[in-house]
Enzyme design. Structure first.
Site, PDB file in Angstrom:
ATOM      1  N   ASP A 251       0.815  -1.219   0.000  1.00 23.12           N
ATOM      2  CA  ASP A 251       0.000   0.000   0.000  1.00 23.12           C
ATOM      3  C   ASP A 251       0.850   1.272   0.000  1.00 23.12           C
ATOM      4  OD1 ASP A 251      -1.973  -1.869   0.343  1.00 23.12           O
ATOM      5  OD2 ASP A 251      -2.882  -0.917   2.106  1.00 23.12           O
ATOM      6  N   HIS A 395       3.720  -2.133   3.231  1.00 26.83           N
ATOM      7  CA  HIS A 395       3.792  -0.795   2.631  1.00 26.83           C
ATOM      8  C   HIS A 395       5.150  -0.673   1.949  1.00 26.83           C
ATOM      9  CE1 HIS A 395       0.798  -0.552   5.832  1.00 26.83           C
ATOM     10  NE2 HIS A 395       0.222   0.399   5.111  1.00 26.83           N
TER      11      HIS A 395
END
Ligand code: NI
Length: 440
Positions: A251, A395
């Site tokens: 993400d 991430h």
């Protein structure tokens, strides 16, 4: 370029309007014998305009014009020339569409090519032969990905050589301007589809006057263009008994080291999903194209990462639609999955996502890599949390997450087939939320 008067009197359908303060002028040819082409061009022109208005904050004006590149009774090649103006200046872009009177379809340029392997071959020929308009700086071979967006303007010269033109900044530094490559007829011919061969015939043997053949009553099924990369792979059945699938998701990127991550994924032939955010995505168009071209899945993680339930309906649209437009402008692909920031959603957001054509994807393993910036901790959480059917949250904007990947991938590759979200879940339903599963 062909004089459209070979078709007799050709009128134009023009529009002149203002959309969200952006001045829009468009024109498409009026061809009564090729009605599916005209409506196809109208749809494509509308998409070009809408995506520019949505994706470019400083958008001022856009002008779309057409020219005829080749015509016969069976095919019509139309090259669209777009001039976009924003606060940074003016840019030209070209896209060539091919109408096939035999099927009644309007095709992307890559449909001139027989299949994906032939498109890959074309990309490698272009990487070898591309020359710039100025003749001093060629294409960067690493950027010539075999995807529809890269090869969106293909045509033929009168010798039958295949000509590929690339918009400014697409396969070379913007300073190099627009780049084109000419592939010898002898090399190009074996790569062509039936439509491609008909298009080549039209370019090499231009008729004096043309009556375009009437299209079939019902257009034939359009095959998927070879340059459109599906987010799922028919040969892979995660619902079957034979394999344990696991989806890695990244993400908030793309980040500075996303390229290194992609190299590592390639080493293991692993696929992943990238829920990208507006700012980083708009800053790194090459990363978007590479992620897509290498068979990973792109998902929408909003423009500015807000709590979506706190926004009005129009606020939710403003957070998701511009990012769809950015991704589509760079890859030709429209995401059908999204991840709401913080996993925060509610009935109103779900209903908005149903309208936007996206399913909401949560996770079953949280590596908390944003909190614990320690590669061994991140790796350990991913490996111990992994389970068949799992979705792991990372991430790729954190350097420690990239540092965690060698050990993580080595361990997970032993026990799992690493797949995209769509490969894992199959077709998802827009507006549905795919929650972390309870077995985690
Ligand atoms: Ni996030």
């Amino acid at each position: 370029m062909v004089d459209p008067t070979v078709l007799g009197e050709v009128g134009e359908l023009t529009t002149s309007e203002s959309i969200s303060g952006v001045t829009v002028e468009t024109a498409v040819p009026e061809l009564p014998d090729a009605e599916p082409l005209v409506s196809g061009l109208e749809d494509i022109t509308e998409r070009i305009v809408d995506d520019f208005v949505a994706a470019v904050p400083g958008a001022e004006s856009i002008d779309v014009e057409w020219s005829l590149t080749a015509v016969s009774t069976e095919v019509v090649g139309i090259r669209l020339h777009t001039v976009e103006k924003d606060s940074d200046g003016e840019r030209s872009a070209f896209e060539t569409l091919w109408y096939d009177a035999v099927s009644g379809n309007t095709a992307d340029s890559t449909e001139l090519i027989g299949n994906y392997a032939a498109l890959e071959r074309l990309a490698s020929l272009v990487a070898e032969e591309a020359t710039s308009q100025e003749g001093d700086e060629g294409a960067n071979p690493d950027l010539v990905w075999p995807i529809a967006r890269t090869f969106d303007s293909l045509g033929f010269n009168s010798e039958g050589d295949l000509v590929a033109e690339f918009d400014e900044g697409l396969v070379a530094t913007p300073d190099a301007g627009r780049i084109h490559a000419v592939i010898d007829r002898a090399d190009a011919e074996p790569l062509l589809s039936d439509l491609g061969r008909r298009a080549m015939d039209a370019a090499t043997d231009p008729p004096q006057t043309v009556d375009i053949a009437q299209p079939p009553e019902e257009p034939a099924d359009l095959r998927e263009a070879p340059g459109m990369i599906p987010p799922a792979d028919d040969a892979l059945d995660c619902a079957g008994e034979d394999i344990d699938c696991l989806a890695l998701t990244f993400d908030d990127g793309p980040g500075e080291r996303t390229g290194e991550l992609l190299d590592m994924l390639n080493e293991y032939d692993a696929k992943a999903t990238f829920f990208v955010t507006g700012g980083p995505a708009d800053n790194d168009h090459e990363a978007l194209r590479r992620i897509y071209a290498e068979g990973h899945e792109l998902g929408n993680h909003t423009m500015t990462h807000p709590q979506l339930p706190s926004l009005s309906d129009s606020g939710v649209v403003d957070e998701t639609e511009p990012l769809q437009a950015i991704i589509r402008r760079e890859t030709g692909y429209t995401p059908h999955i999204m991840r709401p920031p913080y996993g925060a959603s509610n009935a109103a957001v779900q209903s908005m996502m149903a309208d936007a054509g996206m399913a909401e994807i949560m996770w079953s393993v949280d590596t908390l890599d944003w909190k614990d910036k320690d590669a061994s901790v991140v790796s350990e959480r991913a490996i111990s949390g992994a389970h068949p059917g799992g979705i792991i949250l990372f991430h790729d904007i954190h350097s420690t997450t990239i540092d965690a990947m060698p050990d993580t991938l080595e361990a997970l590759d032993e026990d799992y087939t690493l797949v995209t979200v769509t490969q894992l879940l199959g077709d998802t339903e827009p507006g549905e939320v795919y929650e972390s599963d309870d077995d985690a």
